[in-house]
Design a protein around this motif. Structure first.
Motif, PDB file in Angstrom:
ATOM      1  N   TYR A 181       4.156 -13.924  -7.918  1.00 51.80           N
ATOM      2  CA  TYR A 181       5.278 -13.272  -7.245  1.00 51.80           C
ATOM      3  C   TYR A 181       6.562 -14.088  -7.347  1.00 51.80           C
TER       4      TYR A 181
ATOM      5  N   PHE B 114      -5.520  -9.881  -2.427  1.00 52.96           N
ATOM      6  CA  PHE B 114      -4.535 -10.721  -1.736  1.00 52.96           C
ATOM      7  C   PHE B 114      -5.087 -11.270  -0.422  1.00 52.96           C
ATOM      8  N   VAL B 115      -5.686 -10.376   0.372  1.00 49.12           N
ATOM      9  CA  VAL B 115      -6.143 -10.767   1.713  1.00 49.12           C
ATOM     10  C   VAL B 115      -7.483 -10.108   2.035  1.00 49.12           C
TER      11      VAL B 115
ATOM     12  N   ASN C 254      -3.849 -15.123   4.734  1.00 43.07           N
ATOM     13  CA  ASN C 254      -5.277 -15.424   4.800  1.00 43.07           C
ATOM     14  C   ASN C 254      -5.599 -16.460   5.865  1.00 43.07           C
TER      15      ASN C 254
ATOM     16  N   VAL D 252      -0.010  -5.037   0.943  1.00 43.75           N
ATOM     17  CA  VAL D 252      -0.628  -6.365   0.936  1.00 43.75           C
ATOM     18  C   VAL D 252      -2.151  -6.283   0.986  1.00 43.75           C
TER      19      VAL D 252
ATOM     20  N   TYR E 175      11.258  -7.591  -9.459  1.00 44.04           N
ATOM     21  CA  TYR E 175      10.308  -6.803  -8.670  1.00 44.04           C
ATOM     22  C   TYR E 175      10.864  -5.428  -8.304  1.00 44.04           C
TER      23      TYR E 175
ATOM     24  N   ASP F 170       6.522 -14.267   3.977  1.00 43.67           N
ATOM     25  CA  ASP F 170       5.825 -14.000   2.708  1.00 43.67           C
ATOM     26  C   ASP F 170       5.246 -15.319   2.197  1.00 43.67           C
TER      27      ASP F 170
ATOM     28  N   TYR G 176       7.115   3.262  -6.561  1.00 45.63           N
ATOM     29  CA  TYR G 176       6.458   2.639  -5.408  1.00 45.63           C
ATOM     30  C   TYR G 176       7.025   3.265  -4.135  1.00 45.63           C
TER      31      TYR G 176
ATOM     32  N   CYS H  19       6.694  -9.552   3.383  1.00 48.68           N
ATOM     33  CA  CYS H  19       7.840  -8.629   3.243  1.00 48.68           C
ATOM     34  C   CYS H  19       8.304  -8.476   1.805  1.00 48.68           C
TER      35      CYS H  19
ATOM     36  N   HIS I 126      -1.439 -15.987  -6.817  1.00 54.40           N
ATOM     37  CA  HIS I 126      -0.589 -14.865  -6.396  1.00 54.40           C
ATOM     38  C   HIS I 126       0.814 -15.360  -6.064  1.00 54.40           C
TER      39      HIS I 126
HETATM   40  C1  LIG Z   1       3.079  -5.535  -3.582  1.00 51.61           C
HETATM   41  S1  LIG Z   1       4.081  -6.775  -2.820  1.00 51.61           S
HETATM   42  C2  LIG Z   1       4.603  -5.892  -1.342  1.00 51.61           C
HETATM   43  C3  LIG Z   1       5.874  -6.463  -0.777  1.00 51.61           C
HETATM   44  C4  LIG Z   1       6.509  -5.621   0.328  1.00 51.61           C
HETATM   45  N1  LIG Z   1       5.719  -5.620   1.531  1.00 51.61           N
HETATM   46  C5  LIG Z   1       6.755  -4.230  -0.182  1.00 51.61           C
HETATM   47  O1  LIG Z   1       6.082  -3.292   0.289  1.00 51.61           O
HETATM   48  O2  LIG Z   1       7.608  -4.083  -1.062  1.00 51.61           O
HETATM   49  C6  LIG Z   1       2.874  -7.910  -2.176  1.00 51.61           C
HETATM   50  C7  LIG Z   1       3.485  -9.096  -1.440  1.00 51.61           C
HETATM   51  O3  LIG Z   1       2.433  -9.799  -0.791  1.00 51.61           O
HETATM   52  C8  LIG Z   1       2.691 -11.174  -0.935  1.00 51.61           C
HETATM   53  N2  LIG Z   1       1.399 -11.853  -0.785  1.00 51.61           N
HETATM   54  C9  LIG Z   1       0.349 -11.864  -1.638  1.00 51.61           C
HETATM   55  N3  LIG Z   1      -0.669 -12.555  -1.110  1.00 51.61           N
HETATM   56  C10 LIG Z   1      -0.252 -12.969   0.121  1.00 51.61           C
HETATM   57  C11 LIG Z   1      -0.856 -13.737   1.152  1.00 51.61           C
HETATM   58  N4  LIG Z   1      -2.093 -14.206   1.040  1.00 51.61           N
HETATM   59  N5  LIG Z   1      -0.135 -13.994   2.266  1.00 51.61           N
HETATM   60  C12 LIG Z   1       1.125 -13.539   2.398  1.00 51.61           C
HETATM   61  N6  LIG Z   1       1.758 -12.817   1.448  1.00 51.61           N
HETATM   62  C13 LIG Z   1       1.074 -12.526   0.325  1.00 51.61           C
HETATM   63  C14 LIG Z   1       3.336 -11.333  -2.285  1.00 51.61           C
HETATM   64  O4  LIG Z   1       4.064 -12.545  -2.385  1.00 51.61           O
HETATM   65  C15 LIG Z   1       4.212 -10.090  -2.330  1.00 51.61           C
HETATM   66  O5  LIG Z   1       5.498 -10.342  -1.820  1.00 51.61           O
END
Ligand SMILES: C[S@@+](CC[C@H](N)C(=O)[O-])C[C@H]1O[C@@H](n2cnc3c(N)ncnc32)[C@H](O)[C@@H]1O
Length: 208
Positions: A8, A129-130, A105, A124, A15, A80, A24, A59, A4
């Motif tokens: 990203y 992702f989590v 995580n 998120v 993005y 992030d 979105y 973020c 992931h």
């Molecule tokens: C769909 S984007 C949402 C970004 C932002 N919060 C928004 O609403 O535009 C998902 C974000 O989660 C981050 N991400 C994915 N897995 C993650 C993790 N395990 N821990 C922290 N960030 C994570 C990605 O890098 C990405 O920036």
């Protein structure tokens, strides 16, 4: 398989353009919801206070930070996993401090614990992702008496036992559920997001 973080990092420059094309709505919806509850006096939120501190977890490129900034919030920090997304967030100009390579995580770094009046996490709890237990890491960052607002994508909610996890935290006295909204705008034309608002209870002084 690409992680992931790599996905990203690669996606970061495009993005904002790509998610705008896919309608979105998550960032604007979550901030509007926050302000509705604040205006109704259901959560203690004071955007105009310079020392009211917000943490935007995962973020991304800064869409939530920008929406918060428009509502007058003055101190917003962001974390992030992806350094590329953090670089985009920096360009947004919405954040005081940004931290990359923070994996939701895992427990958050100790210096973030109990620091924030408001913790936001949008987009998120989606895909893989989590885990639901990452909700407890959002609580770690939040001051006693502070607020957490977050989204879960409906497909995530249907796959993972988010309900069971948050209820276990409520039963344990670690969180209180203030409000939630189901099947609201998130991505595209479908109402495919749920939104959740919790408070972290203030710890009782033991006077015995
Ligand atoms: C769909 S984007 C949402 C970004 C932002 N919060 C928004 O609403 O535009 C998902 C974000 O989660 C981050 N991400 C994915 N897995 C993650 C993790 N395990 N821990 C922290 N960030 C994570 C990605 O890098 C990405 O920036």
């Amino acid at each position: 398989m690409i992680s992931h973080q790599e996905r990203y990092d690669n996606w970061a420059p495009d993005y904002n353009k790509d998610v705008a094309a896919r309608n979105y709505d998550g960032p604007d919806y979550i901030v509007d919801y926050l302000m509705e509850l604040a205006d109704a006096g259901k959560i203690p939120v004071s955007p105009d206070l310079a020392d009211f501190k917000v943490l935007d977890v995962a973020c991304g490129s800064g869409l939530v930070g920008q929406a918060l900034q428009k509502k007058g919030f003055r101190h917003i920090d962001g974390t992030d996993l992806s350094q590329g997304m953090i670089a985009q967030a920096h360009h947004s100009g919405a954040y005081q401090t940004l931290m990359a390579w923070i994996d939701l995580n895992k427990p958050l770094p100790f210096f973030l614990h109990g620091q924030y009046d408001l913790t936001v996490c949008c987009g998120v709890f989606a895909l893989d992702f989590v885990e639901p237990k990452s909700l407890s890491y959002l609580a770690q960052a939040t001051k006693p008496g502070g607020t957490i607002i977050m989204s879960t994508k409906t497909t995530y909610y249907d796959t993972y036992d988010f309900d069971g996890y948050y209820k276990s935290q409520v039963d344990a006295g670690e969180l209180s559920l203030v409000d939630c909204r189901m099947n609201k705008p998130y991505l595209g034309s479908e109402a495919d997001g749920h939104y959740w608002v919790f408070t972290v209870p203030a710890k009782q002084e033991n006077t015995a």
